[in-house]
Scaffold this active site. Sequence first.
Site, PDB file in Angstrom:
ATOM      1  N   THR A 153      -6.047   5.864   0.050  1.00  0.00           N
ATOM      2  CA  THR A 153      -4.600   5.800   0.229  1.00  0.00           C
ATOM      3  C   THR A 153      -4.200   5.767   1.701  1.00  0.00           C
ATOM      4  O   THR A 153      -4.948   6.246   2.564  1.00  0.00           O
ATOM      5  CB  THR A 153      -3.966   7.035  -0.453  1.00  0.00           C
ATOM      6  N   ASP A 154      -3.001   5.252   1.964  1.00  0.00           N
ATOM      7  CA  ASP A 154      -2.464   5.290   3.340  1.00  0.00           C
ATOM      8  C   ASP A 154      -2.068   6.711   3.746  1.00  0.00           C
ATOM      9  O   ASP A 154      -1.857   6.991   4.929  1.00  0.00           O
ATOM     10  CB  ASP A 154      -1.255   4.344   3.477  1.00  0.00           C
ATOM     11  N   GLU A 155      -1.962   7.617   2.741  1.00  0.00           N
ATOM     12  CA  GLU A 155      -1.445   8.956   3.038  1.00  0.00           C
ATOM     13  C   GLU A 155      -2.403   9.772   3.913  1.00  0.00           C
ATOM     14  O   GLU A 155      -2.002  10.766   4.502  1.00  0.00           O
ATOM     15  CB  GLU A 155      -1.112   9.691   1.732  1.00  0.00           C
ATOM     16  N   TYR A 188      -3.135  16.645  -1.637  1.00  0.00           N
ATOM     17  CA  TYR A 188      -3.615  15.354  -2.153  1.00  0.00           C
ATOM     18  C   TYR A 188      -4.232  14.536  -1.033  1.00  0.00           C
ATOM     19  O   TYR A 188      -5.398  14.109  -1.116  1.00  0.00           O
ATOM     20  CB  TYR A 188      -2.460  14.573  -2.810  1.00  0.00           C
ATOM     21  N   LYS A 246      -8.166  13.327  -0.354  1.00  0.00           N
ATOM     22  CA  LYS A 246      -8.569  11.911  -0.276  1.00  0.00           C
ATOM     23  C   LYS A 246      -9.226  11.643   1.087  1.00  0.00           C
ATOM     24  O   LYS A 246     -10.220  10.913   1.174  1.00  0.00           O
ATOM     25  CB  LYS A 246      -7.367  10.982  -0.477  1.00  0.00           C
TER      26      LYS A 246
HETATM   27  P1  NAD Z   1      -3.779   7.849 -11.954  1.00  0.00           P
HETATM   28  O1  NAD Z   1      -3.475   9.287 -11.769  1.00  0.00           O
HETATM   29  O2  NAD Z   1      -2.833   6.986 -12.726  1.00  0.00           O
HETATM   30  O3  NAD Z   1      -5.210   7.673 -12.659  1.00  0.00           O
HETATM   31  C1  NAD Z   1      -6.310   8.471 -12.312  1.00  0.00           C
HETATM   32  C2  NAD Z   1      -7.331   8.341 -13.436  1.00  0.00           C
HETATM   33  O4  NAD Z   1      -8.481   9.121 -13.078  1.00  0.00           O
HETATM   34  C3  NAD Z   1      -6.838   8.872 -14.781  1.00  0.00           C
HETATM   35  O5  NAD Z   1      -7.119   7.953 -15.817  1.00  0.00           O
HETATM   36  C4  NAD Z   1      -7.617  10.175 -14.980  1.00  0.00           C
HETATM   37  O6  NAD Z   1      -7.870  10.470 -16.342  1.00  0.00           O
HETATM   38  C5  NAD Z   1      -8.899   9.859 -14.211  1.00  0.00           C
HETATM   39  N1  NAD Z   1      -9.570  11.083 -13.739  1.00  0.00           N
HETATM   40  C6  NAD Z   1      -9.001  12.149 -13.117  1.00  0.00           C
HETATM   41  N2  NAD Z   1      -9.941  13.084 -12.860  1.00  0.00           N
HETATM   42  C7  NAD Z   1     -11.118  12.587 -13.323  1.00  0.00           C
HETATM   43  C8  NAD Z   1     -12.454  13.072 -13.335  1.00  0.00           C
HETATM   44  N3  NAD Z   1     -12.766  14.276 -12.821  1.00  0.00           N
HETATM   45  N4  NAD Z   1     -13.413  12.304 -13.874  1.00  0.00           N
HETATM   46  C9  NAD Z   1     -13.119  11.082 -14.402  1.00  0.00           C
HETATM   47  N5  NAD Z   1     -11.867  10.586 -14.430  1.00  0.00           N
HETATM   48  C10 NAD Z   1     -10.883  11.323 -13.899  1.00  0.00           C
HETATM   49  O7  NAD Z   1      -4.009   7.283 -10.490  1.00  0.00           O
HETATM   50  P2  NAD Z   1      -3.711   5.843  -9.897  1.00  0.00           P
HETATM   51  O8  NAD Z   1      -2.320   5.819  -9.403  1.00  0.00           O
HETATM   52  O9  NAD Z   1      -4.193   4.811 -10.837  1.00  0.00           O
HETATM   53  O10 NAD Z   1      -4.666   5.884  -8.614  1.00  0.00           O
HETATM   54  C11 NAD Z   1      -6.020   5.448  -8.709  1.00  0.00           C
HETATM   55  C12 NAD Z   1      -6.682   5.612  -7.348  1.00  0.00           C
HETATM   56  O11 NAD Z   1      -5.958   4.877  -6.363  1.00  0.00           O
HETATM   57  C13 NAD Z   1      -6.715   7.066  -6.855  1.00  0.00           C
HETATM   58  O12 NAD Z   1      -7.958   7.273  -6.222  1.00  0.00           O
HETATM   59  C14 NAD Z   1      -5.576   7.131  -5.852  1.00  0.00           C
HETATM   60  O13 NAD Z   1      -5.839   8.087  -4.855  1.00  0.00           O
HETATM   61  C15 NAD Z   1      -5.599   5.725  -5.281  1.00  0.00           C
HETATM   62  N6  NAD Z   1      -4.305   5.225  -4.782  1.00  0.00           N
HETATM   63  C16 NAD Z   1      -3.192   5.304  -5.573  1.00  0.00           C
HETATM   64  C17 NAD Z   1      -1.993   4.777  -5.085  1.00  0.00           C
HETATM   65  C18 NAD Z   1      -0.736   4.802  -5.934  1.00  0.00           C
HETATM   66  O14 NAD Z   1       0.350   4.463  -5.417  1.00  0.00           O
HETATM   67  N7  NAD Z   1      -0.790   5.130  -7.200  1.00  0.00           N
HETATM   68  C19 NAD Z   1      -1.934   4.208  -3.816  1.00  0.00           C
HETATM   69  C20 NAD Z   1      -3.115   4.148  -3.039  1.00  0.00           C
HETATM   70  C21 NAD Z   1      -4.294   4.667  -3.544  1.00  0.00           C
HETATM   71  P1  TYD Z   2       5.697   9.335  -5.419  1.00  0.00           P
HETATM   72  O1  TYD Z   2       5.905   8.246  -6.390  1.00  0.00           O
HETATM   73  O2  TYD Z   2       5.427  10.711  -5.912  1.00  0.00           O
HETATM   74  O3  TYD Z   2       4.551   8.847  -4.422  1.00  0.00           O
HETATM   75  P2  TYD Z   2       4.034   9.495  -3.003  1.00  0.00           P
HETATM   76  O4  TYD Z   2       4.498  10.873  -2.909  1.00  0.00           O
HETATM   77  O5  TYD Z   2       2.563   9.402  -3.158  1.00  0.00           O
HETATM   78  O6  TYD Z   2       4.578   8.599  -1.935  1.00  0.00           O
HETATM   79  O7  TYD Z   2       6.987   9.424  -4.477  1.00  0.00           O
HETATM   80  C1  TYD Z   2       7.447   8.315  -3.744  1.00  0.00           C
HETATM   81  C2  TYD Z   2       8.605   8.783  -2.893  1.00  0.00           C
HETATM   82  O8  TYD Z   2       9.696   9.144  -3.760  1.00  0.00           O
HETATM   83  C3  TYD Z   2       8.315  10.031  -2.079  1.00  0.00           C
HETATM   84  O9  TYD Z   2       8.996   9.928  -0.838  1.00  0.00           O
HETATM   85  C4  TYD Z   2       8.892  11.161  -2.902  1.00  0.00           C
HETATM   86  C5  TYD Z   2      10.073  10.509  -3.575  1.00  0.00           C
HETATM   87  N1  TYD Z   2      10.443  11.035  -4.926  1.00  0.00           N
HETATM   88  C6  TYD Z   2      11.766  11.415  -5.197  1.00  0.00           C
HETATM   89  O10 TYD Z   2      12.661  11.333  -4.335  1.00  0.00           O
HETATM   90  N2  TYD Z   2      12.059  11.875  -6.451  1.00  0.00           N
HETATM   91  C7  TYD Z   2      11.115  11.985  -7.428  1.00  0.00           C
HETATM   92  O11 TYD Z   2      11.445  12.461  -8.551  1.00  0.00           O
HETATM   93  C8  TYD Z   2       9.770  11.579  -7.142  1.00  0.00           C
HETATM   94  C9  TYD Z   2       8.686  11.679  -8.170  1.00  0.00           C
HETATM   95  C10 TYD Z   2       9.481  11.106  -5.865  1.00  0.00           C
END
Ligand code: NAD
Ligand code: TYD
Length: 353
Positions: A131-133, A157, A161
């Site tokens: 992630t960019d975070e 989080y 990561k």
């Molecule tokens: P998500 O929470 O929707 O899915 C995570 C999946 O991992 C789930 O299906 C969960 O059951 C599985 N999981 C959790 N713990 C586990 C374990 N111990 N063993 C096996 N499986 C397990 O997440 P996402 O949004 O699809 O993100 C996927 C990846 O991408 C993550 O690594 C996240 O850090 C990264 N990422 C997400 C975003 C975003 O905006 N969602 C952005 C950048 C990077």
């Molecule tokens: P989120 O989708 O939780 O992603 P991340 O925290 O990983 O960026 O949140 C996106 C942005 O929206 C973040 O600045 C927090 C804000 N947010 C709200 O304002 N209200 C909400 O109910 C949620 C879930 C997020």
Amino acid sequence: MQNVLVTGGAGFIGSNFVRYLLQVELNVRVLNLDALTYAGSLENLKDLPDESRHTFIQGDICDGKLMDKIFSEYKIDTVVHFAAESHVDRSILGPAPFVQTNIVGTFTLLEAARQAWAGEGIGKRFHHVSTDEVFGSLNPSDLAFTESTSYEPRSPYSASKASSDHLVRAYFHTYGLPATITNCSNNYGPYQFPEKLIPLMILNALQGKPLPVYGDGKQIRDWLYVEDHCEAIYLVLKNGRPGETYNIGGGNQPCNIDLVHELCSILDELKPISKSYKELITYVPDRPGHDRRYAMDITKIQNELGWIPMHDIETGLRATVKWYLDHMDWVEMIMKQERFSDWLEHNYTRRGR
Ligand code: NAD
Ligand code: TYD
């Protein structure tokens, strides 16, 4: 790439990636390993393009014996590692599973790959999705994050990561594990669990519930449509250089409140009610340590691999709203979980108390 282990493939991005990979690579077999936590669901894996090349195993990436068995039994040559605890708000209220899955789990998977591929790096790839975070928070005038920006994570989080990224890099340098990393910005699109901003706002609006905007709503994220993320990962698997990191981002940067307004306008058009959905917007106490701004410089992946995002925020948001409107059966299945209403109570009803 023949036998691909996708971890977390029942989650949001993982399930989109499995669908994408089965479509573009006709000879690949996917072993999808997922623990099916609250965020994962087999509902996300219905109607895959070719079921016969997809095997699902419910299991935990922290289970070393299971990981070893999967590598040998399925002759895994490629890993695409999505499995993680992924929600910042949950990491604030309960960080332990983040340390366990994101750090210990990634370590366990790295060890299994190292043992299975010992001395035989050719034709192998361990791809870690991050992630960019990990880079921390930008001020309005700061330049976007590049691959050499130093890590400054600020939530449990992002710290977990960051830690996993360091382990992956260490395995490349120390053991020669052929690893790549992508750091991506906020994703949105089909199958996103409704705890994240965009689906939460869409589904709350459809139920006539308040749209909870944290703090002043001026925080900025670099939104990317999930399909674009899947394509970028695929290109890194095919042509990315082992040991390298690639930044991925959408270049779309509305602040949260503007984005929520845009979602309300789309809903006003596609699902009109007697008033504008904007009237549901409610400011709520801010998230502790809330990162102000993320932005990604994607010059490296653009120059090396020719990737740029295909969706802008307007088309991506419209497609997403339409998807949720057309998949209310999926929404009902996902929201039925008892644990989800517990979460809403925990994060919103008790907020600021
Ligand atoms: P998500 O929470 O929707 O899915 C995570 C999946 O991992 C789930 O299906 C969960 O059951 C599985 N999981 C959790 N713990 C586990 C374990 N111990 N063993 C096996 N499986 C397990 O997440 P996402 O949004 O699809 O993100 C996927 C990846 O991408 C993550 O690594 C996240 O850090 C990264 N990422 C997400 C975003 C975003 O905006 N969602 C952005 C950048 C990077
Ligand atoms: P989120 O989708 O939780 O992603 P991340 O925290 O990983 O960026 O949140 C996106 C942005 O929206 C973040 O600045 C927090 C804000 N947010 C709200 O304002 N209200 C909400 O109910 C949620 C879930 C997020």
